[in-house]
Design a protein around this motif. Structure first.
Motif, PDB file in Angstrom:
ATOM      1  N   ILE A   1       0.128   0.060   0.514  1.00  0.00           N
ATOM      2  CA  ILE A   1       1.736   0.398   0.105  1.00  0.00           C
ATOM      3  C   ILE A   1       1.941  -1.427   0.727  1.00  0.00           C
ATOM      4  O   ILE A   1       2.590  -1.930   0.618  1.00  0.00           O
ATOM      5  CB  ILE A   1       2.237   1.156   1.506  1.00  0.00           C
ATOM      6  N   ILE A   2       1.791  -1.959   2.404  1.00  0.00           N
ATOM      7  CA  ILE A   2       2.086  -3.369   3.073  1.00  0.00           C
ATOM      8  C   ILE A   2       1.112  -4.200   1.924  1.00  0.00           C
ATOM      9  O   ILE A   2       1.503  -4.981   1.270  1.00  0.00           O
ATOM     10  CB  ILE A   2       1.003  -3.498   4.525  1.00  0.00           C
ATOM     11  N   GLY A   3      -0.388  -4.126   0.963  1.00  0.00           N
ATOM     12  CA  GLY A   3      -0.533  -5.335   0.592  1.00  0.00           C
ATOM     13  C   GLY A   3      -0.417  -5.204  -1.399  1.00  0.00           C
ATOM     14  O   GLY A   3       0.469  -6.534  -0.933  1.00  0.00           O
ATOM     15  N   THR A   4       0.236  -4.119  -0.843  1.00  0.00           N
ATOM     16  CA  THR A   4       0.901  -4.131  -2.415  1.00  0.00           C
ATOM     17  C   THR A   4       2.795  -4.993  -2.487  1.00  0.00           C
ATOM     18  O   THR A   4       2.533  -6.049  -3.408  1.00  0.00           O
ATOM     19  CB  THR A   4       1.524  -2.488  -3.057  1.00  0.00           C
ATOM     20  N   LEU A   5       3.327  -4.607  -1.655  1.00  0.00           N
ATOM     21  CA  LEU A   5       4.760  -5.772  -0.905  1.00  0.00           C
ATOM     22  C   LEU A   5       3.791  -7.044  -0.800  1.00  0.00           C
ATOM     23  O   LEU A   5       5.646  -7.530  -1.046  1.00  0.00           O
ATOM     24  CB  LEU A   5       5.410  -4.221   0.384  1.00  0.00           C
ATOM     25  N   LEU A   6       3.735  -7.252  -0.128  1.00  0.00           N
ATOM     26  CA  LEU A   6       2.912  -8.396   0.348  1.00  0.00           C
ATOM     27  C   LEU A   6       2.853  -8.928  -0.903  1.00  0.00           C
ATOM     28  O   LEU A   6       2.984 -10.739  -1.484  1.00  0.00           O
ATOM     29  CB  LEU A   6       1.939  -8.051   1.224  1.00  0.00           C
ATOM     30  N   ALA A   7       1.694  -8.769  -1.949  1.00  0.00           N
ATOM     31  CA  ALA A   7       1.329  -9.373  -3.037  1.00  0.00           C
ATOM     32  C   ALA A   7       2.829  -9.269  -3.713  1.00  0.00           C
ATOM     33  O   ALA A   7       2.623 -10.495  -4.398  1.00  0.00           O
ATOM     34  CB  ALA A   7       0.503  -8.237  -3.707  1.00  0.00           C
ATOM     35  N   SER A   8       3.412  -8.401  -3.752  1.00  0.00           N
ATOM     36  CA  SER A   8       4.740  -8.629  -4.724  1.00  0.00           C
ATOM     37  C   SER A   8       5.905  -9.798  -4.672  1.00  0.00           C
ATOM     38  O   SER A   8       6.610  -9.968  -5.112  1.00  0.00           O
ATOM     39  CB  SER A   8       5.504  -6.825  -5.252  1.00  0.00           C
ATOM     40  N   LEU A   9       5.933  -9.769  -3.306  1.00  0.00           N
ATOM     41  CA  LEU A   9       6.683 -10.853  -2.644  1.00  0.00           C
ATOM     42  C   LEU A   9       6.637 -12.218  -3.873  1.00  0.00           C
ATOM     43  O   LEU A   9       7.459 -12.849  -4.222  1.00  0.00           O
ATOM     44  CB  LEU A   9       6.557 -11.430  -1.725  1.00  0.00           C
ATOM     45  N   TYR A  10       5.167 -12.700  -3.754  1.00  0.00           N
ATOM     46  CA  TYR A  10       4.676 -13.874  -4.316  1.00  0.00           C
ATOM     47  C   TYR A  10       4.529 -13.999  -5.846  1.00  0.00           C
ATOM     48  O   TYR A  10       4.085 -14.890  -6.377  1.00  0.00           O
ATOM     49  CB  TYR A  10       4.106 -14.787  -3.931  1.00  0.00           C
ATOM     50  N   VAL A  11       3.963 -12.756  -6.461  1.00  0.00           N
ATOM     51  CA  VAL A  11       3.841 -12.819  -8.262  1.00  0.00           C
ATOM     52  C   VAL A  11       4.250 -13.347  -8.668  1.00  0.00           C
ATOM     53  O   VAL A  11       3.609 -13.731  -9.682  1.00  0.00           O
ATOM     54  CB  VAL A  11       3.570 -11.065  -7.985  1.00  0.00           C
ATOM     55  N   GLU A  12       5.085 -13.748  -8.712  1.00  0.00           N
ATOM     56  CA  GLU A  12       6.163 -14.094 -10.654  1.00  0.00           C
ATOM     57  C   GLU A  12       6.169 -15.796  -9.571  1.00  0.00           C
ATOM     58  O   GLU A  12       6.515 -16.375 -11.070  1.00  0.00           O
ATOM     59  CB  GLU A  12       7.609 -13.638 -10.220  1.00  0.00           C
ATOM     60  N   SER A  13       6.784 -16.086  -8.492  1.00  0.00           N
ATOM     61  CA  SER A  13       6.424 -17.086  -8.435  1.00  0.00           C
ATOM     62  C   SER A  13       5.469 -18.782  -8.172  1.00  0.00           C
ATOM     63  O   SER A  13       5.075 -19.334  -8.602  1.00  0.00           O
ATOM     64  CB  SER A  13       7.593 -17.389  -6.975  1.00  0.00           C
ATOM     65  N   ASN A  14       4.545 -17.194  -7.552  1.00  0.00           N
ATOM     66  CA  ASN A  14       3.074 -17.943  -7.022  1.00  0.00           C
ATOM     67  C   ASN A  14       2.306 -17.388  -6.302  1.00  0.00           C
ATOM     68  O   ASN A  14       1.778 -17.011  -5.282  1.00  0.00           O
ATOM     69  CB  ASN A  14       3.672 -19.073  -5.685  1.00  0.00           C
ATOM     70  N   TRP A  15       1.686 -16.946  -6.985  1.00  0.00           N
ATOM     71  CA  TRP A  15       0.545 -15.983  -6.785  1.00  0.00           C
ATOM     72  C   TRP A  15      -0.733 -16.114  -6.264  1.00  0.00           C
ATOM     73  O   TRP A  15      -1.743 -15.138  -6.097  1.00  0.00           O
ATOM     74  CB  TRP A  15      -0.162 -14.901  -8.653  1.00  0.00           C
ATOM     75  N   GLY A  16      -0.944 -17.446  -6.022  1.00  0.00           N
ATOM     76  CA  GLY A  16      -1.661 -17.330  -5.381  1.00  0.00           C
ATOM     77  C   GLY A  16      -1.352 -17.476  -3.478  1.00  0.00           C
ATOM     78  O   GLY A  16      -2.771 -16.707  -3.119  1.00  0.00           O
ATOM     79  N   LEU A  17      -0.202 -16.583  -2.968  1.00  0.00           N
ATOM     80  CA  LEU A  17       0.620 -16.527  -1.788  1.00  0.00           C
ATOM     81  C   LEU A  17       0.299 -14.916  -1.949  1.00  0.00           C
ATOM     82  O   LEU A  17      -0.002 -14.400  -0.798  1.00  0.00           O
ATOM     83  CB  LEU A  17       1.625 -16.342  -1.599  1.00  0.00           C
ATOM     84  N   SER A  18       0.000 -14.391  -2.772  1.00  0.00           N
ATOM     85  CA  SER A  18      -0.708 -12.566  -3.097  1.00  0.00           C
ATOM     86  C   SER A  18      -1.596 -12.473  -2.247  1.00  0.00           C
ATOM     87  O   SER A  18      -2.192 -11.115  -1.701  1.00  0.00           O
ATOM     88  CB  SER A  18      -0.451 -12.170  -4.683  1.00  0.00           C
TER      89      SER A  18
END
Length: 520
Positions: A205-222
């Protein structure tokens, strides 16, 4: 006296000095329980961080290849490429197969390296072992994200990063299991370990939420943010994880009582300390290490309990281990249970995006409900197994109920959000329940089988077989999903998952029959 390989962590040393300067604080705080439950918390955070760093790939797949006509941002000027928004080398028709290759590179590397990692973990300082593993795992996770910044498009680079990450990730389970086994004995099995085992779903859950924060703007940060999370957790372990009670006996009030109550001889091991039993409580005495304590080979299927039932015995071979009743059945059952569970782990956000109108970040957030269901499913499976004493029956019932839940989710998930959420939670509980039960309680159950005669080395071999078989299934599932979805569509993937559950049930038939015959 601290062993030479397991010194007191620097953070604990500082806390001890602060505590020694504040006598009132020492009287309020029970150091033994503080150390014990700090291990519970730190190992929970540790394995949650490991799983959090595995999750970004399942989220970022959505934007590495997507329908560019649906993307809200405008294409570059004079760019007529219909795949302008996709990331090479995944901007091709068989992108699903490439994603499946990445998943399998990680999972097969993990399955193979786990055996060697367990052997290494037996022989080194577990705190350092975990710290190095977490630093390297965070580095591997971040390296995938750095491809976005350095414009890397080599498929071999991504495969190499995945293999490196899979190898590094194998340090997690042997480390946390060893630490937990050192502090929590047989008397602590049950509900507390059911809660502790939820670290897998919490990490997802933590990994998904952290990745989803940036997936549309900057997937590198995901990738980079979860990488920083596991690196930070590794540093926390280095500073504060007390792997064994013997590591802190020389600095706690327990040891002070021993020294003040009885003159002890110089020794090189804590087992030689002479202790007048009247001076310390049984709780404190239980924290002293025993000559019978051994660090055993640990894999992700290893029981999380220490076994203190006799002197070291001769290790059994592979043939001897598979002859133990239940080993083959549960091994193959875990193969299919992990196949289903890991297919969802790596492909669920992609499926939600495919079957709905949700954005990539919304699809990722919604997929976390599958892991929420997994938390309750794992706890429920443990409770029912303890209540009725029938692990095979519990697994078979949950696997059976998972079949209609998977069918219903594929058929009805697009009706509305409420239906989608409800079906996700139900499917998550029924899919992850048997997987969680087999990797914990079932392994401990096999360890008490009469044919083992208390041989803990036999138990290590057995659990290695069970987890190794399950890990192969975990690698096969996402790869099959990639090719089947590309060739036949997602409905066929769900039929494949339902068929896997049927096979898992059939493999448990003999054990279920035996458990039912023993009723009454």
């Amino acid at each position: 006296m601290s062993s030479p390989t397991n010194s007191v962590p620097y953070g604990v040393q500082i806390l001890q000095k602060v505590s020694d300067k504040c006598p009132s604080l020492s009287r309020i705080v029970d150091r033994e329980n503080l150390y014990k439950y700090s291990v519970l918390v730190l190992t929970f955070i540790t394995y949650a961080a490991y799983h959090a760093s595995r999750k970004p790939i399942s989220v970022v797949k959505i934007v590495l290849y997507q329908n560019c006509s649906e993307v809200t941002t405008s294409p570059p000027i004079n760019n007529t490429d219909p795949d302008w928004c996709n990331w090479a080398p995944f901007n091709v028709e068989n992108h699903s197969a490439l994603f499946g290759t990445l998943d399998s590179a990680f999972l097969f590397a993990y399955a193979i390296a786990m055996f060697f990692s367990g052997i290494i973990a037996e022989r080194v300082n577990i705190r350092i072992f975990l710290t190095i593993g977490m630093l390297l795992s965070g580095t591997a996770c971040s390296m995938f994200g750095l491809a976005h910044y350095y414009n890397i498009h080599s498929m071999w680079y991504f495969i190499g990063v995945q293999i490196f990450g899979g190898i590094c990730q194998t340090t997690g389970w042997p480390g946390v299991v060893t630490a937990m086994g050192n502090w929590f004995g047989k008397g602590n099995r049950g509900f507390i370990f059911g809660i502790w085992n939820s670290h897998t779903s919490i990490g997802n859950i933590i990994g998904t939420l952290l990745a989803s924060l940036y997936v549309e703007s900057n997937w590198g940060l995901s990738f980079i943010v979860p990488g920083i999370f596991i690196i930070t957790s590794g540093i926390l372990n280095y500073l504060f994880l007390v792997v064994h009670p013997s590591d802190i006996n020389s600095n706690t009030h327990l040891n002070e009582k021993v020294q003040n109550g009885h003159k002890k001889k110089p020794s090189t091991s804590p087992q030689e300390v002479s202790i007048p039993l009247g001076d310390i409580s049984s709780k404190e005495l239980s924290l002293l290490p025993s000559n019978k304590d051994e660090v055993k080979e640990k894999t992700e299927g290893s029981p999380i309990l220490s076994h203190l039932n006799g002197s070291p015995k001769k290790a059994v071979g592979f043939i001897g281990a598979i002859k133990i009743p239940g080993v083959i059945e549960f091994s193959m059952c875990l193969f299919f249970a992990k196949l289903v569970s890991y297919t969802f782990l790596y492909w669920l956000p992609n499926y939600i995006k495919y079957s709905s109108t949700y954005s990539p970040s919304q699809s990722a957030d919604l997929s976390t409900l599958f892991d929420v269901g997994g938390i309750f499913g794992g706890i429920a499976a443990g409770i029912f197994s303890d209540m009725f004493g029938k692990s095979a029956c519990t697994c078979a019932v949950m696997l059976f109920l998972a079949i209609p839940s998977l069918y219903a989710y594929n058929l009805l998930s697009s009706v509305n959000l409420i239906v989608n959420i409800a079906l996700l939670v139900i499917a998550g509980g029924l899919v992850n329940g048997p997987y969680a039960l087999i990797t914990t309680a079932v392994s401990a159950e096999l360890g008490t089988h009469s044919s083992l005669k208390g041989n803990s080395k036999a138990l290590s071999t057995v659990t290695s077989i069970i987890d190794g078989t399950g890990s192969i299934g975990a690698a096969v599932g996402p790869l099959l999903a990639a090719y089947i979805s590309n060739l036949f569509g997602w409905t066929s993937v769900f039929y494949m998952l339902m068929g896997s559950n049927v096979l898992a049930i059939l493999l448990l038939t003999r054990l279920v029959k035996r458990e039912l015959q023993n009723v009454g």
